[in-house]
Design a protein around this motif. Structure first.
Motif, PDB file in Angstrom:
ATOM      1  N   THR A  66       0.832  -1.209   0.000  1.00  0.00           N
ATOM      2  CA  THR A  66       0.000   0.000   0.000  1.00  0.00           C
ATOM      3  C   THR A  66       0.862   1.253   0.000  1.00  0.00           C
ATOM      4  O   THR A  66       0.579   2.210  -0.728  1.00  0.00           O
ATOM      5  N   ASN A  67       1.907   1.266   0.790  1.00  0.00           N
ATOM      6  CA  ASN A  67       2.788   2.436   0.840  1.00  0.00           C
ATOM      7  C   ASN A  67       3.588   2.620  -0.441  1.00  0.00           C
ATOM      8  O   ASN A  67       3.984   3.729  -0.771  1.00  0.00           O
ATOM      9  N   ALA A  68       3.813   1.550  -1.179  1.00  0.00           N
ATOM     10  CA  ALA A  68       4.571   1.646  -2.419  1.00  0.00           C
ATOM     11  C   ALA A  68       3.771   2.312  -3.530  1.00  0.00           C
ATOM     12  O   ALA A  68       4.344   2.821  -4.488  1.00  0.00           O
ATOM     13  N   TYR A  69       2.446   2.318  -3.415  1.00  0.00           N
ATOM     14  CA  TYR A  69       1.600   2.872  -4.465  1.00  0.00           C
ATOM     15  C   TYR A  69       0.835   4.104  -4.005  1.00  0.00           C
ATOM     16  O   TYR A  69      -0.347   4.270  -4.290  1.00  0.00           O
ATOM     17  N   VAL A  70       1.518   4.978  -3.299  1.00  0.00           N
ATOM     18  CA  VAL A  70       0.936   6.261  -2.908  1.00  0.00           C
ATOM     19  C   VAL A  70       1.155   7.233  -4.060  1.00  0.00           C
ATOM     20  O   VAL A  70       2.268   7.393  -4.559  1.00  0.00           O
ATOM     21  N   THR A  71       0.068   7.850  -4.494  1.00  0.00           N
ATOM     22  CA  THR A  71       0.170   8.841  -5.564  1.00  0.00           C
ATOM     23  C   THR A  71       0.189  10.237  -4.938  1.00  0.00           C
ATOM     24  O   THR A  71       0.306  10.374  -3.729  1.00  0.00           O
ATOM     25  N   GLY A  72       0.053  11.260  -5.724  1.00  0.00           N
ATOM     26  CA  GLY A  72       0.073  12.625  -5.197  1.00  0.00           C
ATOM     27  C   GLY A  72      -1.037  12.869  -4.194  1.00  0.00           C
ATOM     28  O   GLY A  72      -2.074  12.223  -4.201  1.00  0.00           O
ATOM     29  N   ASP A  73      -0.817  13.805  -3.296  1.00  0.00           N
ATOM     30  CA  ASP A  73      -1.775  14.191  -2.245  1.00  0.00           C
ATOM     31  C   ASP A  73      -2.173  13.022  -1.349  1.00  0.00           C
ATOM     32  O   ASP A  73      -3.309  12.928  -0.885  1.00  0.00           O
ATOM     33  N   LYS A  74      -1.242  12.106  -1.109  1.00  0.00           N
ATOM     34  CA  LYS A  74      -1.447  10.949  -0.227  1.00  0.00           C
ATOM     35  C   LYS A  74      -2.630  10.077  -0.644  1.00  0.00           C
ATOM     36  O   LYS A  74      -3.305   9.492   0.177  1.00  0.00           O
ATOM     37  N   MET A  75      -2.887  10.008  -1.933  1.00  0.00           N
ATOM     38  CA  MET A  75      -3.910   9.111  -2.465  1.00  0.00           C
ATOM     39  C   MET A  75      -3.229   7.791  -2.837  1.00  0.00           C
ATOM     40  O   MET A  75      -2.020   7.722  -2.952  1.00  0.00           O
ATOM     41  N   HIS A  76      -4.007   6.747  -3.015  1.00  0.00           N
ATOM     42  CA  HIS A  76      -3.460   5.434  -3.330  1.00  0.00           C
ATOM     43  C   HIS A  76      -3.992   4.952  -4.679  1.00  0.00           C
ATOM     44  O   HIS A  76      -5.118   5.248  -5.052  1.00  0.00           O
ATOM     45  N   ASP A  77      -3.176   4.192  -5.381  1.00  0.00           N
ATOM     46  CA  ASP A  77      -3.576   3.557  -6.634  1.00  0.00           C
ATOM     47  C   ASP A  77      -4.158   2.186  -6.287  1.00  0.00           C
ATOM     48  O   ASP A  77      -3.488   1.160  -6.358  1.00  0.00           O
ATOM     49  N   TRP A  78      -5.432   2.179  -5.891  1.00  0.00           N
ATOM     50  CA  TRP A  78      -6.052   0.981  -5.362  1.00  0.00           C
ATOM     51  C   TRP A  78      -6.175  -0.127  -6.390  1.00  0.00           C
ATOM     52  O   TRP A  78      -6.125  -1.311  -6.043  1.00  0.00           O
ATOM     53  N   GLU A  79      -6.352   0.203  -7.654  1.00  0.00           N
ATOM     54  CA  GLU A  79      -6.457  -0.846  -8.674  1.00  0.00           C
ATOM     55  C   GLU A  79      -5.182  -1.679  -8.723  1.00  0.00           C
ATOM     56  O   GLU A  79      -5.229  -2.908  -8.746  1.00  0.00           O
ATOM     57  N   THR A  80      -4.041  -1.022  -8.700  1.00  0.00           N
ATOM     58  CA  THR A  80      -2.766  -1.740  -8.710  1.00  0.00           C
ATOM     59  C   THR A  80      -2.541  -2.485  -7.397  1.00  0.00           C
ATOM     60  O   THR A  80      -2.046  -3.615  -7.395  1.00  0.00           O
ATOM     61  N   ILE A  81      -2.928  -1.883  -6.291  1.00  0.00           N
ATOM     62  CA  ILE A  81      -2.740  -2.514  -4.980  1.00  0.00           C
ATOM     63  C   ILE A  81      -3.534  -3.820  -4.899  1.00  0.00           C
ATOM     64  O   ILE A  81      -3.025  -4.833  -4.411  1.00  0.00           O
ATOM     65  N   TRP A  82      -4.766  -3.842  -5.406  1.00  0.00           N
ATOM     66  CA  TRP A  82      -5.608  -5.030  -5.306  1.00  0.00           C
ATOM     67  C   TRP A  82      -5.221  -6.128  -6.284  1.00  0.00           C
ATOM     68  O   TRP A  82      -5.694  -7.268  -6.159  1.00  0.00           O
TER      69      TRP A  82
END
Length: 60
Positions: free
Chosen positions: A14-30
């Motif tokens: 989850t921490n590896a896929y943090v995008t700008g403004d502390k958002m997450h790339d959930w599609e890639t994470i899942w």
């Protein structure tokens, strides 16, 4: 112990896929747990043995 390891790895992913403004790339994470579950399913399909047990008459 498995839950602790799982939470640790999930946190790393989850921490590896943090995008700008502390958002997450959930599609890639899942994708990670989906691929892991698919791998476990393949292992079960390949190695699970469905044994037949002979039932004998039991007198009570």
């Amino acid at each position: 112990v498995g839950m602790l390891v799982g939470f640790y790895v999930a946190g790393l992913i989850t921490n590896a896929y943090v995008t700008g403004d502390k958002m997450h790339d959930w599609e890639t994470i899942w994708i990670y747990p989906a691929v892991f579950a698919f791998g476990v399913m393949l292992l079960f399909a390949l190695f699970f043995k469905n044994e037949k047990i002979d039932k004998k008459d039991i007198e009570i």
